[in-house]
Scaffold this motif. Structure first.
Motif, short mmCIF file in Angstrom:
data_model
loop_
_atom_site.label_atom_id
_atom_site.label_comp_id
_atom_site.label_asym_id
_atom_site.label_seq_id
_atom_site.Cartn_x
_atom_site.Cartn_y
_atom_site.Cartn_z
N ARG A 60 0.82 -1.22 0.00
CA ARG A 60 0.00 0.00 0.00
C ARG A 60 0.85 1.27 0.00
N LYS A 61 2.15 1.14 -0.21
CA LYS A 61 3.06 2.28 -0.12
C LYS A 61 2.64 3.43 -1.04
N GLU A 62 2.44 3.14 -2.31
CA GLU A 62 2.09 4.19 -3.27
C GLU A 62 0.75 4.82 -2.92
N PHE A 63 -0.22 3.99 -2.57
CA PHE A 63 -1.53 4.50 -2.18
C PHE A 63 -1.40 5.44 -0.98
N LEU A 64 -0.68 5.02 0.04
CA LEU A 64 -0.54 5.82 1.26
C LEU A 64 0.23 7.12 1.00
N GLU A 65 1.25 7.05 0.16
CA GLU A 65 1.98 8.28 -0.18
C GLU A 65 1.06 9.27 -0.88
N ALA A 66 0.28 8.80 -1.83
CA ALA A 66 -0.64 9.68 -2.56
C ALA A 66 -1.74 10.22 -1.64
N TYR A 67 -2.27 9.36 -0.80
CA TYR A 67 -3.33 9.76 0.12
C TYR A 67 -2.81 10.79 1.11
N ALA A 68 -1.64 10.55 1.67
CA ALA A 68 -1.05 11.49 2.63
C ALA A 68 -0.77 12.83 1.97
N LYS A 69 -0.29 12.81 0.74
CA LYS A 69 0.00 14.05 0.03
C LYS A 69 -1.29 14.83 -0.25
N ARG A 70 -2.32 14.13 -0.70
CA ARG A 70 -3.58 14.78 -1.05
C ARG A 70 -4.30 15.36 0.16
N THR A 71 -4.17 14.71 1.33
CA THR A 71 -4.93 15.14 2.52
C THR A 71 -4.08 15.82 3.58
N ASN A 72 -2.77 15.93 3.34
CA ASN A 72 -1.82 16.47 4.34
C ASN A 72 -1.75 15.59 5.59
#
Length: 189
Positions: free
Chosen positions: A174-186
């Motif tokens: 889930r690394k890529e998903f979590l990186e994108a999610y964290a970036k999008r939501t701060n």
């Protein structure tokens, strides 16, 4: 047999997103009617397997930490802190899931037991003509529960986050998903 807490391909009440735009359980609410207390609800922020159900009584207000859950991470939001914990657990479900769920289940059991006593006391107050006092007690109990859950969720999330950072940062499927999610939501990972 293939199911795991962070496996998003299995449709259930507790759905975990596998992509940033995938479906995921946002929160859960169970409600019932009590002849003296009126509606009694149990609210779980974010994904229910990584959360605690909190009693909410219809007293006219909810705790401040339960009022916000906007588009961006807010460290003062019970929903966002619970979401953060769920996302951190999903980095390595096998490593973090059981420990976190055990701690959350213990807290939920304590809350449930205390809720039964608090509700019974409130019923007695109402029967004795002290409805305002009963509602104030129920409101205070909800606030205490929300604060206790927030403290436990933050404690677990911070410990997992520190462990992930010590391991070199996000990893796993889930690394890529979590990186994108964290970036999008701060979101703080």
């Amino acid at each position: 047999p293939r199911w795991g807490g962070s496996y998003g391909g299995f449709v259930s009440i507790c759905m975990h997103a596998m992509t940033w735009d995938g479906s995921q359980t946002a929160a859960s609410l169970l409600s019932s009617w009590d002849d003296l207390l009126g509606p009694v609800s149990w609210y779980s922020a974010s994904i229910p397997c990584c959360s605690v159900f909190i009693p909410v009584y219809w007293t006219g207000d909810v705790p401040d930490i339960m009022k916000t859950a906007g588009e961006f991470y807010d460290k003062n939001s019970l929903w966002w802190e619970t979401e953060r914990l769920a996302m951190l657990i999903s980095v390595d479900e096998d490593r973090y899931g059981q420990h976190a769920r055990t701690a959350l289940c213990e807290l939920e059991t304590e809350i449930y037991t205390q809720a039964r006593a608090t509700e019974q006391f409130a019923r007695e107050l109402i029967q004795n003509g002290k409805k305002d006092e009963a509602l104030a007690d129920l409101q205070q109990f909800t606030e205490t529960c929300a604060e206790n859950v927030m403290s436990k969720v933050k404690l677990l999330a911070n410990a997992i986050s520190a462990d992930i950072q010590n391991a070199g940062g996000l990893y796993g499927p889930r690394k890529e998903f979590l990186e994108a999610y964290a970036k999008r939501t701060n979101l703080e990972i």
